[in-house]
Design a protein around this motif. Structure first.
Motif, PDB file in Angstrom:
ATOM      1  N   VAL A  69       0.829  -1.206   0.000  1.00  0.00           N
ATOM      2  CA  VAL A  69       0.000   0.000   0.000  1.00  0.00           C
ATOM      3  C   VAL A  69       0.865   1.257   0.000  1.00  0.00           C
ATOM      4  N   VAL A  70       1.855   1.277   0.876  1.00  0.00           N
ATOM      5  CA  VAL A  70       2.713   2.462   1.000  1.00  0.00           C
ATOM      6  C   VAL A  70       3.462   2.736  -0.294  1.00  0.00           C
ATOM      7  N   GLN A  74       2.319   5.804  -2.052  1.00  0.00           N
ATOM      8  CA  GLN A  74       3.269   6.771  -1.471  1.00  0.00           C
ATOM      9  C   GLN A  74       2.659   7.501  -0.270  1.00  0.00           C
ATOM     10  N   ASP A  75       1.745   6.831   0.420  1.00  0.00           N
ATOM     11  CA  ASP A  75       1.107   7.364   1.624  1.00  0.00           C
ATOM     12  C   ASP A  75       1.613   6.567   2.827  1.00  0.00           C
ATOM     13  N   TYR A  76       2.211   7.249   3.770  1.00  0.00           N
ATOM     14  CA  TYR A  76       2.877   6.595   4.901  1.00  0.00           C
ATOM     15  C   TYR A  76       1.926   6.108   5.982  1.00  0.00           C
ATOM     16  N   ARG A  77       0.667   6.527   5.956  1.00  0.00           N
ATOM     17  CA  ARG A  77      -0.202   6.339   7.120  1.00  0.00           C
ATOM     18  C   ARG A  77      -0.458   4.868   7.468  1.00  0.00           C
ATOM     19  N   LEU A  82       0.483   0.521  11.444  1.00  0.00           N
ATOM     20  CA  LEU A  82       0.992  -0.815  11.746  1.00  0.00           C
ATOM     21  C   LEU A  82       2.006  -0.765  12.885  1.00  0.00           C
ATOM     22  N   LEU A  83       2.936   0.186  12.833  1.00  0.00           N
ATOM     23  CA  LEU A  83       3.936   0.285  13.893  1.00  0.00           C
ATOM     24  C   LEU A  83       3.302   0.696  15.219  1.00  0.00           C
TER      25      LEU A  83
END
Length: 372
Positions: A69-70, A74-77, A82-83
């Motif tokens: 997905v990221v 290119q979306d970090y959310r 997850l972290l």
């Protein structure tokens, strides 16, 4: 006389390497049925070489889904979420931080950017800019800098030191954002190795990790490098460190496998002694690792790391059935030592897997006789 010994060594080396090189290059043709080289890993349900996943040592579907997905959006959310939901003191958080940092670093290498083109890994820069107080993003950024230093510059150079000093500051920032999280300090272990911390400085850093996660296998492996002969220690110091970790390992901990990693870190470049992998030091380390694997909980994120290294030593020790017992648990993923040291991890793994299958069948083994 010296020339004679050199020639004998070269001949012996040829006998050792020729079968491997022939397997790797596909030069064995028209092998008669029943010959060990006719053994086919596919008969055991093993994954084809070109389908082996070199990113991870074992399955982590949540991580792979988020990475997809990221990198696609290119979306970090998704990575941030997850972290945030991953236990701070556990092995999984450290592995996921490494994976996100590695993905950003690889993107940047593939797309360094230029006129009219944004550089790869832009999502990590946006993450840090939009969420500067997020501990997950801070940890990934620190690990990203460490990986960049090792991948793009040479230890001892000004460029390497500059990046590592930046990584050191980033580790400090990440630690302030998550006081109980050992990950920023584990990342700094690599900085300590690169910058050559004094032993007193290193011990102070190590105590911070032990206060937060005393049985963290990933941390112990990262610290082992510092004590190795090729960095700031010696073979004796590395063995002593690994054996002490194994001795104090709690029940069910994979720390009992630490001596095997110490042995691996000090393998000679070329070993012409056929019995080395059956020697007392190797046998004892392999036994400890096998015991650790049998005692560990099934879902331990570090279990695959130990199994991969066991395959390496068991194949070299011609312990074919035991090697096969490890392979059935890890096949499909090769993102672990020793394969990641090769320019082509999948091919390296496939060679050892093929030798394990050939040796297993040459000694009467078959798919039906292998436990699942």
């Amino acid at each position: 006389m010296e020339i004679l010994w050199v020639l004998m060594a070269l001949v012996m080396l040829g006998f050792v390497l020729l079968p491997v090189l022939r397997r790797r290059r596909g030069l064995i043709e028209q092998v008669p049925p029943g010959h060990p080289d006719a053994a086919d890993p596919a008969h055991y349900g093993f994954v084809r070489e070109e389908e082996l996943d070199i990113r991870l040592p074992g399955p982590d579907e949540d991580l792979l889904d988020v990475l997809d997905v990221v990198q696609r959006t290119q979306d970090y959310r998704a990575a941030q979420q997850l972290l945030a939901g991953t236990e701070a003191e556990g092995e999984l958080r450290w592995q996921r931080v490494q994976a996100f940092a590695g993905a950003a670093s690889l993107e940047l290498r593939q797309r360094p950017g230029g006129v009219g083109e944004a550089p790869g890994g832009q999502w990590l820069r946006v993450w840090r800019a939009e969420a500067p107080k997020d501990p997950g993003g801070a940890a990934v950024h620190a690990e990203f800098l460490v990986q960049q230093a090792w991948r793009t510059s040479t230890p001892g150079t000004d460029e390497f030191r500059i990046i590592m000093e930046e990584a050191r500051a980033a580790c400090g920032d990440a630690a302030l954002l998550a006081p109980g999280d050992p990950v920023p300090y584990i990342i700094e272990l690599s900085v300590a190795r690169g910058l050559g911390y004094s032993r007193e400085e290193f011990e102070q850093l190590w105590l911070k990790i032990l206060d937060r996660a005393p049985a963290h296998m990933g941390a112990h492996l990262a610290a082992l490098h510092y004590w190795c002969e090729k960095w700031h220690g010696s073979r004796e110091l590395a063995y002593s460190y690994a054996e002490a970790a194994a001795a104090r390992a709690p029940r069910g901990s994979l720390l009992a496998a630490m001596p095997l990693f110490a042995v691996f870190e000090h393998l000679p470049e070329v070993n012409l002694v056929s019995g080395f992998h059956r020697s007392e030091v190797v046998t004892k380390a392999v036994h400890g690792a096998l015991h650790a694997v049998h005692s560990a909980r099934a879902g331990d994120p570090m279990l695959a790391h130990v199994r991969h290294l066991l395959v390496f030593f068991l194949v070299r020790g011609e312990r074919w059935a035991e090697a096969m017992n490890q392979l059935i648990h890890i096949d499909g993923h090769v993102g672990a030592l020793p394969w990641t040291l090769s320019p082509d991890p999948a091919a390296e793994f496939a060679v050892y897997r093929a030798m394990a299958v050939a040796g297993f069948e040459a000694n009467g083994g078959s798919p039906a006789s292998l436990p699942h």
